[in-house]
Design a protein around this motif. Sequence first.
Motif, PDB file in Angstrom:
ATOM      1  N   UNK A  69      -9.939   2.873 -10.406  1.00 50.58           N
ATOM      2  CA  UNK A  69      -9.572   2.253  -9.266  1.00 50.58           C
ATOM      3  C   UNK A  69      -8.283   2.850  -8.356  1.00 50.58           C
ATOM      4  N   UNK A  70      -8.368   3.201  -7.100  1.00 52.58           N
ATOM      5  CA  UNK A  70      -7.377   3.652  -6.618  1.00 52.58           C
ATOM      6  C   UNK A  70      -6.298   2.633  -6.314  1.00 52.58           C
ATOM      7  N   UNK A  71      -4.893   3.070  -6.104  1.00 50.31           N
ATOM      8  CA  UNK A  71      -3.798   2.169  -5.975  1.00 50.31           C
ATOM      9  C   UNK A  71      -2.731   2.722  -4.897  1.00 50.31           C
ATOM     10  N   UNK A  72      -2.163   1.746  -4.099  1.00 47.02           N
ATOM     11  CA  UNK A  72      -1.047   2.462  -3.245  1.00 47.02           C
ATOM     12  C   UNK A  72       0.328   2.315  -3.653  1.00 47.02           C
ATOM     13  N   UNK A  73       1.097   3.341  -3.455  1.00 50.02           N
ATOM     14  CA  UNK A  73       2.440   3.590  -3.735  1.00 50.02           C
ATOM     15  C   UNK A  73       3.036   4.432  -2.567  1.00 50.02           C
ATOM     16  N   UNK A  74       4.106   3.650  -2.077  1.00 48.47           N
ATOM     17  CA  UNK A  74       4.756   4.326  -1.022  1.00 48.47           C
ATOM     18  C   UNK A  74       4.057   4.968   0.207  1.00 48.47           C
ATOM     19  N   UNK A  75       2.963   4.005   0.626  1.00 46.21           N
ATOM     20  CA  UNK A  75       2.083   4.182   1.602  1.00 46.21           C
ATOM     21  C   UNK A  75       1.093   5.414   1.309  1.00 46.21           C
ATOM     22  N   UNK A  76       0.782   5.634   0.102  1.00 42.71           N
ATOM     23  CA  UNK A  76      -0.051   6.826  -0.235  1.00 42.71           C
ATOM     24  C   UNK A  76      -0.991   6.361  -1.344  1.00 42.71           C
TER      25      UNK A  76
END
Length: 116
Positions: A18-25
């Motif tokens: 599952x993808x996740x977002x960190x610092x708008x990426x």
Amino acid sequence: MGNSSKPGSVPGREVDHEPFEVDEEQYFVRELVWNGGGRSYDLVRCCDDQVLTEQSFGKHPTDEQIAAVLEEHGAYVDLETCKFCGGAVLLATAHRHEYGWVGDTCCWDRRLRSTA
């Protein structure tokens, strides 16, 4: 006929978690399942499929390990403490629960989902 390659030398399949977002990426963990049964894990940036880990992890990486890799690549990472196990958790994937945070991979389960 079958594969005559040495066991553990050829990835049999890839599993993108599952993808996740960190610092708008967006990022995800890619699990490689090797012939012979071994597994390795890499951290991948979604936008360009760039593998960020210099050396694969032997187990699914902890949130702290993911944060270290992302920080090496210039991302700003928020870590919190899981209220149950005390481990470091990515705020991007942690769950708010009764005045604290619960790690998605360490302690979050079906029972907690019903009380969130």
